[in-house]
Scaffold this motif. Sequence first.
Motif, short mmCIF file in Angstrom:
data_model
loop_
_atom_site.label_atom_id
_atom_site.label_comp_id
_atom_site.label_asym_id
_atom_site.label_seq_id
_atom_site.Cartn_x
_atom_site.Cartn_y
_atom_site.Cartn_z
N ALA A 234 0.84 -1.21 0.00
CA ALA A 234 0.00 0.00 0.00
C ALA A 234 0.87 1.26 0.00
CB ALA A 234 -0.91 -0.01 1.22
N GLU A 235 0.32 2.31 -0.53
CA GLU A 235 1.03 3.59 -0.57
C GLU A 235 1.27 4.07 0.87
OE1 GLU A 235 2.90 6.53 -2.75
OE2 GLU A 235 1.84 4.80 -3.59
N PRO A 236 2.51 4.42 1.22
CA PRO A 236 2.79 4.84 2.61
C PRO A 236 2.08 6.14 2.96
CG PRO A 236 4.82 4.34 1.43
CD PRO A 236 3.73 4.38 0.41
N ILE A 237 1.83 6.31 4.24
CA ILE A 237 1.22 7.55 4.73
C ILE A 237 2.31 8.47 5.26
CG2 ILE A 237 -1.00 6.48 5.27
CD1 ILE A 237 -0.10 6.27 8.17
N GLY A 238 1.93 9.71 5.52
CA GLY A 238 2.89 10.71 5.97
C GLY A 238 3.24 10.56 7.44
N PRO A 239 4.02 11.51 7.95
CA PRO A 239 4.44 11.42 9.36
C PRO A 239 3.28 11.54 10.33
CG PRO A 239 5.13 13.50 8.38
CD PRO A 239 4.59 12.67 7.27
N MET A 240 3.41 10.84 11.44
CA MET A 240 2.41 10.90 12.51
C MET A 240 3.05 11.52 13.75
SD MET A 240 0.57 7.15 12.46
CE MET A 240 1.74 6.10 11.58
N THR A 241 2.20 12.03 14.62
CA THR A 241 2.68 12.39 15.95
C THR A 241 2.77 11.11 16.77
OG1 THR A 241 0.47 12.72 16.84
CG2 THR A 241 1.51 14.63 15.80
N GLU A 242 3.40 11.18 17.93
CA GLU A 242 3.49 9.99 18.78
C GLU A 242 2.11 9.53 19.21
OE1 GLU A 242 6.20 10.27 22.03
OE2 GLU A 242 5.65 8.31 22.83
N GLU A 243 1.24 10.48 19.50
CA GLU A 243 -0.12 10.14 19.93
C GLU A 243 -0.88 9.44 18.81
OE1 GLU A 243 1.38 13.03 20.44
OE2 GLU A 243 1.61 12.96 22.62
N GLU A 244 -0.72 9.93 17.58
CA GLU A 244 -1.37 9.27 16.44
C GLU A 244 -0.79 7.88 16.22
OE1 GLU A 244 -2.49 13.16 13.66
OE2 GLU A 244 -0.49 12.28 13.55
N ALA A 245 0.50 7.72 16.45
CA ALA A 245 1.13 6.41 16.28
C ALA A 245 0.59 5.41 17.30
CB ALA A 245 2.64 6.53 16.40
N VAL A 246 0.36 5.87 18.53
CA VAL A 246 -0.19 4.97 19.55
C VAL A 246 -1.62 4.58 19.18
CG1 VAL A 246 -0.92 4.84 21.97
CG2 VAL A 246 1.31 5.83 21.38
N GLU A 247 -2.40 5.53 18.67
CA GLU A 247 -3.76 5.21 18.22
C GLU A 247 -3.71 4.20 17.07
OE1 GLU A 247 -6.11 8.65 17.32
OE2 GLU A 247 -7.58 7.48 16.20
N PHE A 248 -2.75 4.37 16.17
CA PHE A 248 -2.53 3.44 15.07
C PHE A 248 -2.28 2.03 15.62
CE2 PHE A 248 -0.09 1.28 11.84
CZ PHE A 248 -0.43 1.84 10.61
#
Lengths: 128, 144
Positions: B78-92
């Motif tokens: 899949a096409e990669p997504i852009g940068p996340m914040t740490e909080e968004e990464a934890v939700e991911f």
Amino acid sequence: MSTIAASNLSDGSNAVGTDQIVATSPRAACGVDQMSTQTILYSFNISSIVDDGAGMTDFNFTTSMASADYLWIKSLDADNAPSYIAIATEYQDPRSASRAACQACSAHSFIQRTDQHNVDCIAIGDLA
Amino acid sequence: MTHLWDRLAEAKSRLAPVQSKYRVVFEDPSRPDDCAAILVPDPNFLAAALEGGILPPIETYLRDQNVPDGQPKEHPYAEPIGPMTEEEAVEFLIKKDISPRIWRDYNGNRCILRIVPVEAVPTDRSFRNAWKINQNTPEMEMVA
């Protein structure tokens, strides 16, 4: 990143196909210290671990394996409990293409688990 | 598109690991006798998430959960997504690595999932297999 393209590797007398090397190389690896709060010591292709209790750790892969049929090698450095061994378990959901588990058990009783300093696991198999 | 595994290998060679300041504590409502579990984000995964251009969208992982073993999966290419914040990464990670029956489908009154600072997780693991999420205080803490 550079690429070396070759079909075989040889030491002069013996040769092995690079397809065999690729097929048998680890696809995911992780080392965990289960003492205190569980800590990842090193990793590759791991998105997270889950501390499931004393001596129990789940490993989630960033890139899934093709199926649940892959080699999952576990070991532990039982420096404070020489009779302990690492085994794969299905104490939660059964092992899947995206997750595997390991627990540090007494060699005499698989329900007796204790945190260990170094629990190491690698996955070998086909990627999704 | 390069396979995700190759992107992770390339990222690991150039990105320093990032230790998360969060942990996710959760309980499985279908296993009420089990102790609370603690999700620990991987430092290399977090580095890739903060960098961007490496990880696929979370929707691809969720769709792949319904793909039978041996069938082609969507997330590796899949096409990669852009940068996340740490909080968004934890939700991911919550969506990717924790069962939807915990983070999406549970309708009970009991609090079964909390994102907590790493300092809130006890370092003394005595009675670890009796840990539960504290239901009586709004603070992010646990009791044995």
